[in-house]
Design a protein around this motif. Sequence first.
Motif, mmCIF file in Angstrom:
data_model
loop_
_atom_site.group_PDB
_atom_site.id
_atom_site.type_symbol
_atom_site.label_atom_id
_atom_site.label_comp_id
_atom_site.label_asym_id
_atom_site.label_seq_id
_atom_site.Cartn_x
_atom_site.Cartn_y
_atom_site.Cartn_z
ATOM 1 N N VAL A 208 0.834 -1.204 0.000
ATOM 2 C CA VAL A 208 0.000 0.000 0.000
ATOM 3 C C VAL A 208 0.871 1.258 0.000
ATOM 4 O O VAL A 208 0.535 2.261 -0.640
ATOM 5 N N GLU A 209 1.996 1.222 0.688
ATOM 6 C CA GLU A 209 2.889 2.381 0.666
ATOM 7 C C GLU A 209 3.401 2.643 -0.744
ATOM 8 O O GLU A 209 3.475 3.793 -1.190
ATOM 9 N N GLU A 210 3.757 1.590 -1.468
ATOM 10 C CA GLU A 210 4.217 1.753 -2.849
ATOM 11 C C GLU A 210 3.101 2.291 -3.730
ATOM 12 O O GLU A 210 3.343 3.073 -4.656
ATOM 13 N N LEU A 211 1.864 1.885 -3.439
ATOM 14 C CA LEU A 211 0.721 2.389 -4.193
ATOM 15 C C LEU A 211 0.580 3.898 -3.999
ATOM 16 O O LEU A 211 0.322 4.641 -4.955
ATOM 17 N N VAL A 212 0.750 4.359 -2.762
ATOM 18 C CA VAL A 212 0.672 5.795 -2.481
ATOM 19 C C VAL A 212 1.757 6.546 -3.243
ATOM 20 O O VAL A 212 1.505 7.594 -3.856
ATOM 21 N N LYS A 213 2.965 6.036 -3.233
ATOM 22 C CA LYS A 213 4.071 6.691 -3.938
ATOM 23 C C LYS A 213 3.779 6.797 -5.429
ATOM 24 O O LYS A 213 3.964 7.852 -6.048
ATOM 25 N N THR A 214 3.314 5.707 -6.007
ATOM 26 C CA THR A 214 3.052 5.676 -7.446
ATOM 27 C C THR A 214 1.927 6.636 -7.826
ATOM 28 O O THR A 214 2.055 7.443 -8.755
ATOM 29 N N LYS A 215 0.813 6.569 -7.099
ATOM 30 C CA LYS A 215 -0.337 7.398 -7.447
ATOM 31 C C LYS A 215 -0.066 8.881 -7.212
ATOM 32 O O LYS A 215 -0.436 9.728 -8.025
ATOM 33 N N SER A 216 0.570 9.208 -6.112
ATOM 34 C CA SER A 216 0.826 10.621 -5.816
ATOM 35 C C SER A 216 1.796 11.225 -6.816
ATOM 36 O O SER A 216 1.682 12.400 -7.185
ATOM 37 N N SER A 217 2.766 10.454 -7.274
ATOM 38 C CA SER A 217 3.720 10.926 -8.267
ATOM 39 C C SER A 217 3.035 11.157 -9.613
ATOM 40 O O SER A 217 3.333 12.122 -10.323
ATOM 41 N N ALA A 218 2.093 10.278 -9.948
ATOM 42 C CA ALA A 218 1.408 10.379 -11.239
ATOM 43 C C ALA A 218 0.408 11.529 -11.281
ATOM 44 O O ALA A 218 0.161 12.110 -12.345
ATOM 45 N N GLU A 219 -0.150 11.903 -10.135
ATOM 46 C CA GLU A 219 -1.227 12.884 -10.103
ATOM 47 C C GLU A 219 -0.764 14.312 -9.825
ATOM 48 O O GLU A 219 -1.576 15.233 -9.782
ATOM 49 N N SER A 220 0.529 14.503 -9.604
ATOM 50 C CA SER A 220 1.022 15.851 -9.307
ATOM 51 C C SER A 220 2.472 15.981 -9.731
ATOM 52 O O SER A 220 3.224 15.004 -9.746
ATOM 53 N N ASP A 221 2.856 17.201 -10.092
ATOM 54 C CA ASP A 221 4.260 17.475 -10.422
ATOM 55 C C ASP A 221 5.106 17.696 -9.177
ATOM 56 O O ASP A 221 6.314 17.909 -9.273
ATOM 57 N N GLY A 222 4.461 17.668 -8.012
ATOM 58 C CA GLY A 222 5.187 17.952 -6.776
ATOM 59 C C GLY A 222 6.067 16.824 -6.288
ATOM 60 O O GLY A 222 6.907 17.019 -5.410
ATOM 61 N N GLY A 223 5.882 15.631 -6.825
ATOM 62 C CA GLY A 223 6.695 14.496 -6.397
ATOM 63 C C GLY A 223 5.897 13.509 -5.583
ATOM 64 O O GLY A 223 4.757 13.769 -5.177
ATOM 65 N N ALA A 224 6.513 12.369 -5.358
ATOM 66 C CA ALA A 224 5.841 11.282 -4.645
ATOM 67 C C ALA A 224 5.772 11.555 -3.151
ATOM 68 O O ALA A 224 6.671 12.164 -2.573
#
Length: 260
Positions: A208-224
Motif C-alpha cells: 500500500v505504501e508503494e501504491l501511495v508513492k506511485t499514485k501521488s507521483s502520477a497525479e502531481s508534479d510535486g513528487g511522490a
Amino acid sequence: ESEEKGASKGQKNLVWQNSWGLTTRTIGVMIMVHGDDNGLVVPPRVAPHQIVIVTIPNSKMSKEELDAMDAAAEKLSGDLEAPGAEPANPFNAIRSKTDLRSNYTPGWKYNYWEMRGVPIRCEIGPKDMANKACVFVRRDTREKTFCSWSEAKATATALLAKMQAEMLERARKQTQEQCCTVTKWEDFVPALDNRCMVLTPWHESVEVEELVKTKSSAESDGGAAKTLCIPFNQPPLPAGTPCFVSGKPATKWALWGRSY
C-alpha cells in the motif's frame, strides 16, 4: 569480539545499535524552521553564544574613554557568565561573547552576529556608559530591552527563557497549521500540493505504501509522497475504518509528506 558465555574465542557478533543520534538533519530542521531572511535564528538553549556584547564608540571619545568602554563590556560579560543561584535553570550561566574589534563598525558587527543567529545582542554606547546601562536586542523579534548593569544578569536570563519558550510555541503552531487529516484519496494530493503533512488511516504494508508513492507521483508534479512516521500518539481508529487509498481495513494512522 564476543565475550558472551560459551562463545568461541574470536567469534564476531553484530552490536545492538539504532539511528536516534543527533545528526546534521536535526541542525537542518532548526535552520529551516527558525531562520529568516537575515540568517540563522538559533534557539537560546543550543546557541554556542547566547549573548554578544557590541560596543558603540564614536570619534569624539578619548583613548581612556574607549578603554573604559571595553572594560565595561568585559566586566558585563563576566557577570553574565558567572553562575547564578539557580543551577537547574538552563540560563543560570550565560554563554557570552564580547566583540571589541576596532576595525569594524557597530552596524557591521550587528549584521555579522545576526547572520550567525546569536539570540541576544547587548549594546553599550557613550550614553550607556554615563548611565551604567545597556540595551538588549532579541534576534527573533528585534525587541529592545533597556536595563542597568546591575540588573543585566536577571534581565538577560528572563529574556533568554522567554525567547526559548516563544520560539518553541511559534514552531509548534506552524507545524499544527501545516498538518491536516485526510480520510479519502481525492483529498490527499491537494493537501500535499498545499505543502501540508497529511495524517491518514493506513493499511500498514509495503504494497500500500508503494501504491501511495506511485499514485501521488502520477497525479502531481510535486513528487511522490512518503511516510514520515507512525505517530506514537494515535488518534482513535474505529474498527472497520478503511485505508484512505486501498480501502482495506486501516491498522494505523500514518503521517505523510514530501521531500523538498
